[in-house]
Structure formats: C-alpha cells, structure tokens
Design an enzyme around this catalytic site. Structure first.
Site, PDB file in Angstrom:
ATOM      1  N   ARG A   1     -16.620  15.884  12.084  1.00  0.00           N
ATOM      2  CA  ARG A   1     -17.473  16.674  11.204  1.00  0.00           C
ATOM      3  C   ARG A   1     -17.438  18.152  11.596  1.00  0.00           C
ATOM      4  NH1 ARG A   1     -18.447  15.548   6.486  1.00  0.00           N
ATOM      5  NH2 ARG A   1     -19.957  16.967   5.624  1.00  0.00           N
TER       6      ARG A   1
ATOM      7  N   CYS B   1     -19.086  10.559  10.834  1.00  0.00           N
ATOM      8  CA  CYS B   1     -19.612   9.210  10.589  1.00  0.00           C
ATOM      9  C   CYS B   1     -19.844   8.983   9.098  1.00  0.00           C
ATOM     10  CB  CYS B   1     -20.928   9.023  11.336  1.00  0.00           C
ATOM     11  SG  CYS B   1     -20.711   8.773  13.108  1.00  0.00           S
TER      12      CYS B   1
ATOM     13  N   ARG C   1     -21.420  13.309   1.973  1.00  0.00           N
ATOM     14  CA  ARG C   1     -21.638  14.491   2.817  1.00  0.00           C
ATOM     15  C   ARG C   1     -20.911  15.697   2.223  1.00  0.00           C
ATOM     16  NH1 ARG C   1     -21.241  12.619   9.092  1.00  0.00           N
ATOM     17  NH2 ARG C   1     -22.587  14.433   9.401  1.00  0.00           N
TER      18      ARG C   1
ATOM     19  N   ASP D   1     -31.065  11.426  12.761  1.00  0.00           N
ATOM     20  CA  ASP D   1     -30.214  10.899  13.841  1.00  0.00           C
ATOM     21  C   ASP D   1     -30.969   9.961  14.779  1.00  0.00           C
ATOM     22  OD1 ASP D   1     -28.132  12.317  12.804  1.00  0.00           O
ATOM     23  OD2 ASP D   1     -28.152  13.908  14.298  1.00  0.00           O
TER      24      ASP D   1
ATOM     25  N   ARG E   1     -18.479   9.001  20.704  1.00  0.00           N
ATOM     26  CA  ARG E   1     -18.387  10.328  20.091  1.00  0.00           C
ATOM     27  C   ARG E   1     -19.544  11.208  20.538  1.00  0.00           C
ATOM     28  NH1 ARG E   1     -16.490   9.477  13.910  1.00  0.00           N
ATOM     29  NH2 ARG E   1     -16.243  11.692  14.072  1.00  0.00           N
TER      30      ARG E   1
HETATM   31  N1  EPU Z   1     -25.781  18.749   2.009  1.00  0.00           N
HETATM   32  C1  EPU Z   1     -25.369  19.127   0.753  1.00  0.00           C
HETATM   33  N2  EPU Z   1     -24.421  20.102   0.658  1.00  0.00           N
HETATM   34  C2  EPU Z   1     -23.897  20.709   1.744  1.00  0.00           C
HETATM   35  C3  EPU Z   1     -24.309  20.309   3.039  1.00  0.00           C
HETATM   36  C4  EPU Z   1     -25.261  19.321   3.131  1.00  0.00           C
HETATM   37  O1  EPU Z   1     -25.828  18.598  -0.248  1.00  0.00           O
HETATM   38  O2  EPU Z   1     -23.056  21.600   1.581  1.00  0.00           O
HETATM   39  C5  EPU Z   1     -26.810  17.704   2.141  1.00  0.00           C
HETATM   40  C6  EPU Z   1     -26.242  16.438   2.802  1.00  0.00           C
HETATM   41  O3  EPU Z   1     -25.651  15.584   1.842  1.00  0.00           O
HETATM   42  C7  EPU Z   1     -27.458  15.840   3.448  1.00  0.00           C
HETATM   43  C8  EPU Z   1     -28.275  17.072   3.842  1.00  0.00           C
HETATM   44  O4  EPU Z   1     -27.795  18.140   3.054  1.00  0.00           O
HETATM   45  O5  EPU Z   1     -28.185  15.130   2.483  1.00  0.00           O
HETATM   46  C9  EPU Z   1     -28.191  17.436   5.297  1.00  0.00           C
HETATM   47  O6  EPU Z   1     -26.842  17.605   5.687  1.00  0.00           O
HETATM   48  P1  EPU Z   1     -26.433  18.586   6.867  1.00  0.00           P
HETATM   49  O7  EPU Z   1     -25.478  19.568   6.323  1.00  0.00           O
HETATM   50  O8  EPU Z   1     -27.671  19.083   7.530  1.00  0.00           O
HETATM   51  O9  EPU Z   1     -25.684  17.599   7.828  1.00  0.00           O
HETATM   52  P2  EPU Z   1     -24.279  17.776   8.526  1.00  0.00           P
HETATM   53  O10 EPU Z   1     -24.038  19.207   8.848  1.00  0.00           O
HETATM   54  O11 EPU Z   1     -23.255  17.015   7.772  1.00  0.00           O
HETATM   55  C10 EPU Z   1     -25.325  17.560  10.899  1.00  0.00           C
HETATM   56  C11 EPU Z   1     -25.033  16.721  12.118  1.00  0.00           C
HETATM   57  C12 EPU Z   1     -25.447  15.284  11.852  1.00  0.00           C
HETATM   58  C13 EPU Z   1     -26.921  15.240  11.486  1.00  0.00           C
HETATM   59  C14 EPU Z   1     -27.222  16.183  10.319  1.00  0.00           C
HETATM   60  C15 EPU Z   1     -28.696  16.292   9.978  1.00  0.00           C
HETATM   61  C16 EPU Z   1     -23.130  17.823  13.086  1.00  0.00           C
HETATM   62  C17 EPU Z   1     -21.693  17.810  13.351  1.00  0.00           C
HETATM   63  N3  EPU Z   1     -23.615  16.792  12.398  1.00  0.00           N
HETATM   64  O12 EPU Z   1     -24.543  16.993   9.862  1.00  0.00           O
HETATM   65  O13 EPU Z   1     -25.241  14.596  13.063  1.00  0.00           O
HETATM   66  O14 EPU Z   1     -27.271  13.935  11.094  1.00  0.00           O
HETATM   67  O15 EPU Z   1     -26.725  17.498  10.621  1.00  0.00           O
HETATM   68  O16 EPU Z   1     -29.423  16.709  11.083  1.00  0.00           O
HETATM   69  O17 EPU Z   1     -23.852  18.708  13.522  1.00  0.00           O
HETATM   70  C18 EPU Z   1     -24.843  12.751  14.425  1.00  0.00           C
HETATM   71  O18 EPU Z   1     -24.842  13.521  15.389  1.00  0.00           O
HETATM   72  O19 EPU Z   1     -24.848  11.493  14.538  1.00  0.00           O
HETATM   73  C19 EPU Z   1     -24.846  13.296  13.082  1.00  0.00           C
HETATM   74  C20 EPU Z   1     -24.531  12.559  12.006  1.00  0.00           C
END
Ligand code: EPU
Length: 432
Positions: free
Chosen positions: A93, A117, A122, A305, A397
């Site tokens: 990611r 994951c 996403r 998480d 991971r």
């Molecule tokens: N979303 C959108 N558009 C975007 C980006 C996000 O609609 O352009 C939506 C997503 O679909 C979701 C929400 O916004 O419904 C939150 O997504 P976010 O962008 O915050 O998540 P992420 O960046 O994909 C990171 C962590 C995740 C964690 C989430 C929420 C990383 C690499 N991953 O993911 O971590 O669950 O933020 O806190 O930082 C984990 O560590 O197990 C993990 C999945």
C-alpha cells in the site's frame, strides 16, 4: 505451509516493548526522497512491508545503508529513475507515497498502482485530486500511475473523506511546492503528525497536522535529518487486547498512551483494568469481560486497524455486542475463521452481531489479512489446546517478531511447517 502453532489457555503476563509505527515509517521513508542530504531514520519496525519499501528506495539508485534492524541511512542524491513499477512494489500500500515524494522533488513519478491488504475497495481518487490541485497531470494506465508537471503550486484542497494516505501524500508533494497549500478535512492519525514533524525536521513548514486544517508553506529545498519514528499504536493495541482476551496482566512499554485512548476506554468499559504511566499501559483482566458496541472511525475514534482484534475479544465476552465498520467495506473476512472455532458472529451489512461464547475450540485457521491475522492469533492464545494459524506472511507485514514477543509474555507459540507432523509433534513435546 508456514504457520503459527499455538497452545492457548495461558494468561499472558509480563512486559512487551512496542516497535516503531509501520504506517508512519512508510510515509517517512518516502519523505527521505525529498532531499539530497543524508537522512537517518530510527525506530523503524523490522517488518516485511517496511523492508520492501526500503528495498524499493534502493532500487531507484539511492544509497541505502541499514545501520541496524531499526535504523537506516538514506541518501537520495544518486536517484536514477522516477519509475517504481515492478511487481513487488505493487503488492504494498505504502508504494503510493512514492508518487507524492517523487512529484514533490522531481516533478515526475511513475509508480505501480498500490496493493496492500484486501479489506475492501481502496480507491486513491483523493490522492489524485490533491496532486491535480497542485498542478500535476495524472494518468493511470496498465496498472501504473504516471504523474508529471513543470511546477507544483500550492492550492486549497478539501478531502471528501479524511484519508490517511491522501493526507500524507499531499503533504509530501506540497512541502516543496510553490506557495501555500491548505488541506481541509485531513486525517488526524498520530502518524500524520509524525510525518509532518519529520518534514519539519528537514526544514519543511507544515502546520496544523493532527487538527482539522493543515497548512503547508512550500520550501525551496529540504535538508537532511535524523528522526525517530513514534511507537506503533496498533501493535500496542493488539497486545492490549491479547492481554484482555487471555485474562492476563501485561505492561505494554514504549508507547504514547494518548494514542491508545479509544482502545483503553473500550477495555475499561467491558471490565478490564487499565493503568497508564508516561510511556506504558498495564492491562489486567481477571474475569470474563462484558459486551459493548464499537464503531470504527477516523482518529481519534476507534481505529479500523483494531476492529478484528476487539471483535475477537467480544466473541469471548459475555452478552451481545455490535461492531460496526465504517472505514472499509470488507473487513469481516476473519469472522468465517472465528466461526470454525465456534464463535457466534453474524455479519449484516457493515456490522457484526456478536453473541459472546465462554470458550472457543481449536481449529486450523487462515489469516485473511494483517490485522485479522493478529486477531486470530489472539483467538488461539485464548483457547485451550492447539490452534494453527496459516498465511502468516500477512501478519509479518506489520508485526515484528510477533511469536517471540508473545513467548516473552509466556505464550506457547512457534512458527512451524504446519503440514509437517514431526514439527507439530516436536512443538507439543516442548510445551508439555
Ligand atoms: N478513500 C477514498 N479515496 C481515497 C483514499 C481513501 O475514498 O483516495 C477512502 C477509503 O476507501 C476508506 C477511507 O477513505 O474508506 C480511509 O482510507 P485511507 O486512505 O485512510 O486508508 P489507506 O491510506 O488506504 C491507511 C493504512 C491502513 C489503515 C487506514 C485507515 C497505510 C499504508 N495503510 O490505509 O492500514 O487501515 O489508513 O487508518 O498507512 C494496516 O496497517 O493494517 C492498514 C490496513
């Protein structure tokens, strides 16, 4: 197949030390591309996602010197390519942070679409919206995101949802853009603040991280830095739940208790005892805990998480609990595995209705993703007899030395080839 083998039923007891935050480290490592000077990053967790990220930085031609398991020195003055499009990078990611960092520094990037994951849809539309607002042209084709521009210019960006990834990515690009960028409705997670502090330690000007508005004044250039990453809030929370589920007594050290308030509050609500000090939390559970309702929300709400872990704890608690997942649309896959152990959980839409049972039974189960995998290990630890959890690559991971740290708390857990009856027998002999 490699897996964890667990002989559960022993209350966890003792102390566990938490490593650096994976999701902060991903943004900070990418941020090292923003300067030609040396950057030393300390307290990085030694987990596969981070090691893949460090390898990818090396693949750009940057000089990468792993000083020890938890620190790395990076010098990006020798970067030869702005393309990170191989298969490995697409599996993770955090690869999306290369777009923000390369765009910020070199005004061009070509990066494989991020993986990570499988916890639901996403999208990265908010990242793209942010880059476009700063003046970048973005093209997504054949699984590659191409970003380019002559110049990045600060702008006003309103995020439709407070995305962690989009907030960090826009900060990475905007820190070297011309003029001021304002991000409204940003994510407020502790790792957002950590990335902002890192960028400021390099001479950036990022204000308001952790609040509802982030203001970034673009700098001419950034300089080197030595920076230590904050402790991992989710790793800490996972051990808190493991302590509660096994009716244990565990001190979780090297943490920032404030980052764990949502988890502590829920544990107190269902009957666990929590003792906080400056940099540790003690979790004690002496009896079967009670039911509650949980709704995942952006920080400071209950973290998505931690949803599989608390759902597992509630599956063993008294009464009916409802857990509602509002961030990702497919984060209940582990429920089928818990059901194999005798849990009573019904998923309806984005909620799980959990009828607590007083014990689970052993099974051979599979980790469907990182946090769900950790939750299933907790289920095994809380269950008498032998449980095996397979597909532990997911767990690796994001959890450093998970089995070793749990053994330090008295758990009987090891990594074996679960299909090899000799290895399984040896484990059983060792623990009786
Ligand atoms: N979303 C959108 N558009 C975007 C980006 C996000 O609609 O352009 C939506 C997503 O679909 C979701 C929400 O916004 O419904 C939150 O997504 P976010 O962008 O915050 O998540 P992420 O960046 O994909 C990171 C962590 C995740 C964690 C989430 C929420 C990383 C690499 N991953 O993911 O971590 O669950 O933020 O806190 O930082 C984990 O560590 O197990 C993990 C999945």
């Amino acid at each position: 197949m490699r897996g964890f083998i667990i002989k559960g039923g022993t209350p966890l007891a003792g102390e566990v030390i938490i490593d650096g935050a994976k999701n902060a480290a991903l943004g900070i490592l990418a941020g090292s591309l923003l300067t030609d000077d040396d950057v030393i990053i300390e307290n990085i967790p030694d987990v596969s996602d981070i090691n893949l990220m460090i390898k990818a930085i090396g693949n750009t031609g940057a000089r990468v010197d792993r000083l020890d398991a938890h620190s790395v020195k990076i010098n990006c003055s020798t970067i030869e390519t702005y393309a990170l499009d191989n298969d490995d990078i697409g599996k993770m990611r955090g690869s999306y942070y290369f777009i923000g960092a390369l765009l910020g520094k070199y005004k061009q990037a070509s990066v494989a679409f991020p993986g990570g994951c499988d916890i639901g849809s996403r999208p990265i539309d908010q990242h793209i919206k942010g880059f476009e607002a700063l003046g970048a042209n973005i093209k997504v084709e054949s699984g590659i995101i191409e970003a380019s521009t002559k110049e990045l210019k600060g702008n006003h960006i309103y995020l439709d949802s407070p995305s962690v990834g989009a907030t960090i990515n826009i900060m990475l690009a905007a820190v070297l853009a011309k003029g001021q960028t304002i991000i409204e409705n940003p994510a407020k997670e502790p790792h957002i603040v950590d990335v902002a502090n890192f960028l400021n330690s390099m001479g950036g000007n990022v204000k308001g991280a952790g609040t509802d508005v982030i203001r970034i004044k673009g700098a001419e250039r950034l300089h080197g830095s030595t920076y230590s990453i904050i402790p991992d809030q989710i790793e800490a929370g996972t051990y808190m739940i493991a302590a509660a589920a096994t009716r244990g007594d565990v001190v979780i050290k090297n943490i920032i208790p404030k980052h764990l308030e949502a988890i502590s509050a829920k544990l107190v609500e269902i009957g666990a005892e929590i003792e906080e000090s400056d940099d540790s939390i003690r979790v004690v559970a002496t009896k079967r805990l009670s039911h509650t309702n949980v709704k995942t929300l952006p920080y400071p709400g209950f973290p998505t998480d931690m949803q599989p872990q608390i759902s597992t704890l509630l599956a063993l608690s008294e009464g009916t609990s409802i857990v509602t997942e509002t961030i990702f649309d497919n984060r209940f896959k582990f429920v089928d595995e818990l059901a194999r152990m005798g849990a009573h959980v019904k998923v309806e839409g984005n909620s799980a209705i959990i009828e607590g049972v007083d014990r689970l039974s052993n099974a051979r189960i599979y980790a469907p993703d990182l946090r769900a995998g950790a939750a299933l290990v907790i289920a095994g630890l809380a269950t008498e007899g032998i449980t095996t959890v397979q597909q532990i690559e997911y767990i690796e991971r994001g959890y450093e030395r998970f089995d070793e740290k749990l053994r330090g708390l008295g758990a009987a857990i090891a990594i074996v080839n679960v299909d090899d009856s000799n290895e399984v027998e040896k484990f059983k002999l060792r623990i009786v």
